[in-house]
Design a protein around this motif. Sequence first.
Motif, PDB file in Angstrom:
ATOM      1  N   ILE A 106      -0.809  -0.545  -0.887  1.00  0.00           N
ATOM      2  CA  ILE A 106      -1.714  -1.080   0.123  1.00  0.00           C
ATOM      3  C   ILE A 106      -1.064  -0.875   1.488  1.00  0.00           C
ATOM      4  O   ILE A 106       0.073  -1.310   1.711  1.00  0.00           O
ATOM      5  N   HIS A 107      -1.785  -0.194   2.382  1.00  0.00           N
ATOM      6  CA  HIS A 107      -1.314   0.003   3.753  1.00  0.00           C
ATOM      7  C   HIS A 107      -2.307  -0.716   4.657  1.00  0.00           C
ATOM      8  O   HIS A 107      -3.492  -0.388   4.686  1.00  0.00           O
ATOM      9  N   LEU A 108      -1.809  -1.687   5.415  1.00  0.00           N
ATOM     10  CA  LEU A 108      -2.663  -2.576   6.196  1.00  0.00           C
ATOM     11  C   LEU A 108      -2.875  -2.121   7.636  1.00  0.00           C
ATOM     12  O   LEU A 108      -3.119  -2.924   8.526  1.00  0.00           O
ATOM     13  N   GLY A 109      -2.829  -0.820   7.866  1.00  0.00           N
ATOM     14  CA  GLY A 109      -3.215  -0.274   9.158  1.00  0.00           C
ATOM     15  C   GLY A 109      -2.085   0.239  10.016  1.00  0.00           C
ATOM     16  O   GLY A 109      -0.927  -0.109   9.850  1.00  0.00           O
ATOM     17  N   ASP A 110      -2.470   1.087  10.939  1.00  0.00           N
ATOM     18  CA  ASP A 110      -1.584   1.804  11.844  1.00  0.00           C
ATOM     19  C   ASP A 110      -0.687   2.799  11.110  1.00  0.00           C
ATOM     20  O   ASP A 110       0.501   2.935  11.403  1.00  0.00           O
ATOM     21  N   ALA A 111      -1.292   3.547  10.188  1.00  0.00           N
ATOM     22  CA  ALA A 111      -0.613   4.690   9.568  1.00  0.00           C
ATOM     23  C   ALA A 111      -0.683   5.894  10.516  1.00  0.00           C
ATOM     24  O   ALA A 111       0.108   6.821  10.404  1.00  0.00           O
ATOM     25  N   GLU A 112      -1.626   5.860  11.431  1.00  0.00           N
ATOM     26  CA  GLU A 112      -1.790   6.865  12.483  1.00  0.00           C
ATOM     27  C   GLU A 112      -1.901   8.293  11.955  1.00  0.00           C
ATOM     28  O   GLU A 112      -1.282   9.212  12.473  1.00  0.00           O
ATOM     29  N   GLY A 113      -2.686   8.484  10.916  1.00  0.00           N
ATOM     30  CA  GLY A 113      -2.941   9.829  10.412  1.00  0.00           C
ATOM     31  C   GLY A 113      -2.022  10.290   9.301  1.00  0.00           C
ATOM     32  O   GLY A 113      -2.136  11.420   8.826  1.00  0.00           O
ATOM     33  N   SER A 114      -1.117   9.453   8.853  1.00  0.00           N
ATOM     34  CA  SER A 114      -0.177   9.827   7.780  1.00  0.00           C
ATOM     35  C   SER A 114      -0.734   9.601   6.381  1.00  0.00           C
ATOM     36  O   SER A 114      -0.014   9.779   5.408  1.00  0.00           O
ATOM     37  N   GLU A 115      -1.992   9.244   6.264  1.00  0.00           N
ATOM     38  CA  GLU A 115      -2.547   8.854   4.966  1.00  0.00           C
ATOM     39  C   GLU A 115      -2.375   9.945   3.907  1.00  0.00           C
ATOM     40  O   GLU A 115      -1.984   9.644   2.774  1.00  0.00           O
ATOM     41  N   GLN A 116      -2.659  11.201   4.248  1.00  0.00           N
ATOM     42  CA  GLN A 116      -2.546  12.293   3.270  1.00  0.00           C
ATOM     43  C   GLN A 116      -1.093  12.518   2.855  1.00  0.00           C
ATOM     44  O   GLN A 116      -0.805  12.740   1.689  1.00  0.00           O
ATOM     45  N   GLU A 117      -0.205  12.462   3.812  1.00  0.00           N
ATOM     46  CA  GLU A 117       1.219  12.639   3.511  1.00  0.00           C
ATOM     47  C   GLU A 117       1.709  11.514   2.601  1.00  0.00           C
ATOM     48  O   GLU A 117       2.393  11.758   1.606  1.00  0.00           O
ATOM     49  N   ILE A 118       1.348  10.288   2.922  1.00  0.00           N
ATOM     50  CA  ILE A 118       1.736   9.143   2.100  1.00  0.00           C
ATOM     51  C   ILE A 118       1.174   9.299   0.690  1.00  0.00           C
ATOM     52  O   ILE A 118       1.872   9.060  -0.297  1.00  0.00           O
ATOM     53  N   ALA A 119      -0.079   9.732   0.586  1.00  0.00           N
ATOM     54  CA  ALA A 119      -0.707   9.924  -0.730  1.00  0.00           C
ATOM     55  C   ALA A 119       0.064  10.936  -1.574  1.00  0.00           C
ATOM     56  O   ALA A 119       0.129  10.809  -2.802  1.00  0.00           O
ATOM     57  N   SER A 120       0.671  11.920  -0.930  1.00  0.00           N
ATOM     58  CA  SER A 120       1.423  12.936  -1.677  1.00  0.00           C
ATOM     59  C   SER A 120       2.767  12.408  -2.193  1.00  0.00           C
ATOM     60  O   SER A 120       3.377  13.025  -3.056  1.00  0.00           O
ATOM     61  N   TRP A 121       3.221  11.275  -1.690  1.00  0.00           N
ATOM     62  CA  TRP A 121       4.516  10.724  -2.095  1.00  0.00           C
ATOM     63  C   TRP A 121       4.430   9.759  -3.264  1.00  0.00           C
ATOM     64  O   TRP A 121       5.448   9.419  -3.857  1.00  0.00           O
ATOM     65  N   VAL A 122       3.240   9.244  -3.569  1.00  0.00           N
ATOM     66  CA  VAL A 122       3.117   8.245  -4.638  1.00  0.00           C
ATOM     67  C   VAL A 122       2.935   8.924  -5.991  1.00  0.00           C
ATOM     68  O   VAL A 122       2.515  10.078  -6.073  1.00  0.00           O
ATOM     69  N   ASN A 123       3.270   8.184  -7.042  1.00  0.00           N
ATOM     70  CA  ASN A 123       3.118   8.701  -8.392  1.00  0.00           C
ATOM     71  C   ASN A 123       1.650   8.856  -8.777  1.00  0.00           C
ATOM     72  O   ASN A 123       0.771   8.197  -8.216  1.00  0.00           O
ATOM     73  N   GLU A 124       1.419   9.725  -9.728  1.00  0.00           N
ATOM     74  CA  GLU A 124       0.071   9.909 -10.254  1.00  0.00           C
ATOM     75  C   GLU A 124      -0.417   8.590 -10.832  1.00  0.00           C
ATOM     76  O   GLU A 124       0.334   7.852 -11.458  1.00  0.00           O
ATOM     77  N   GLY A 125      -1.666   8.283 -10.604  1.00  0.00           N
ATOM     78  CA  GLY A 125      -2.255   7.046 -11.115  1.00  0.00           C
ATOM     79  C   GLY A 125      -2.101   5.854 -10.189  1.00  0.00           C
ATOM     80  O   GLY A 125      -2.639   4.779 -10.467  1.00  0.00           O
ATOM     81  N   CYS A 126      -1.393   6.020  -9.086  1.00  0.00           N
ATOM     82  CA  CYS A 126      -1.235   4.941  -8.107  1.00  0.00           C
ATOM     83  C   CYS A 126      -2.484   4.872  -7.246  1.00  0.00           C
ATOM     84  O   CYS A 126      -2.845   5.845  -6.578  1.00  0.00           O
ATOM     85  N   ASP A 127      -3.158   3.721  -7.270  1.00  0.00           N
ATOM     86  CA  ASP A 127      -4.323   3.524  -6.412  1.00  0.00           C
ATOM     87  C   ASP A 127      -3.852   3.326  -4.976  1.00  0.00           C
ATOM     88  O   ASP A 127      -2.838   2.657  -4.736  1.00  0.00           O
ATOM     89  N   LEU A 128      -4.588   3.898  -4.041  1.00  0.00           N
ATOM     90  CA  LEU A 128      -4.249   3.785  -2.622  1.00  0.00           C
ATOM     91  C   LEU A 128      -5.339   3.027  -1.889  1.00  0.00           C
ATOM     92  O   LEU A 128      -6.521   3.322  -2.046  1.00  0.00           O
ATOM     93  N   GLU A 129      -4.930   2.053  -1.099  1.00  0.00           N
ATOM     94  CA  GLU A 129      -5.855   1.292  -0.258  1.00  0.00           C
ATOM     95  C   GLU A 129      -5.302   1.296   1.166  1.00  0.00           C
ATOM     96  O   GLU A 129      -4.201   0.815   1.409  1.00  0.00           O
ATOM     97  N   PHE A 130      -6.068   1.868   2.083  1.00  0.00           N
ATOM     98  CA  PHE A 130      -5.717   1.900   3.500  1.00  0.00           C
ATOM     99  C   PHE A 130      -6.833   1.222   4.280  1.00  0.00           C
ATOM    100  O   PHE A 130      -8.006   1.388   3.945  1.00  0.00           O
TER     101      PHE A 130
END
Length: 168
Positions: A30-54
Amino acid sequence: MKILIVSDTHRKDVNLKEILERSGRLDMLIHLGDAEGSEQEIASWVNEGCDLEFVLGNNDFFSNLDREKDIMIGRYRVLLTHGHYYSVSLGPERLIKEARAGGFDIVMYGHTHRPFYEVDKKDGDKDLIVLNPGSLSYPRQDGHRPSYMLMDIDRDGEAHFSLNYLER
């Protein structure tokens, strides 16, 4: 169930990447804001099956992220928001009032860059868990240590939270 809760990384993602490497397998980030466009990069760092909430932060200028989200984590109804629309810099009272009115069990917010954890008790109402993981990039609390939270749902469905600091 293991959930990493972060906020206010502001594209300075090296600390988040380190936490993700240390944390092992996650069920949700869970990312609670101000990722400032890093969402795709962050998504590439998590394990498969990890749900992402931004959710949208006040510095996510060109983003299509939701302003806030109403999600279920186990048996808990959770409100995710950055918090700036609730004036959390002045205190969480307005956000708590809105979360109670909405029937939430947990409300998570960011924006202040200061960690916060409280179980708000009100006579006749259910408890409301209120939390802010602080900031991994620009912490503002005493000591200025980068912070994040982990949420664990145990076998009985109970939520447990820990506030953690990145030690340097």
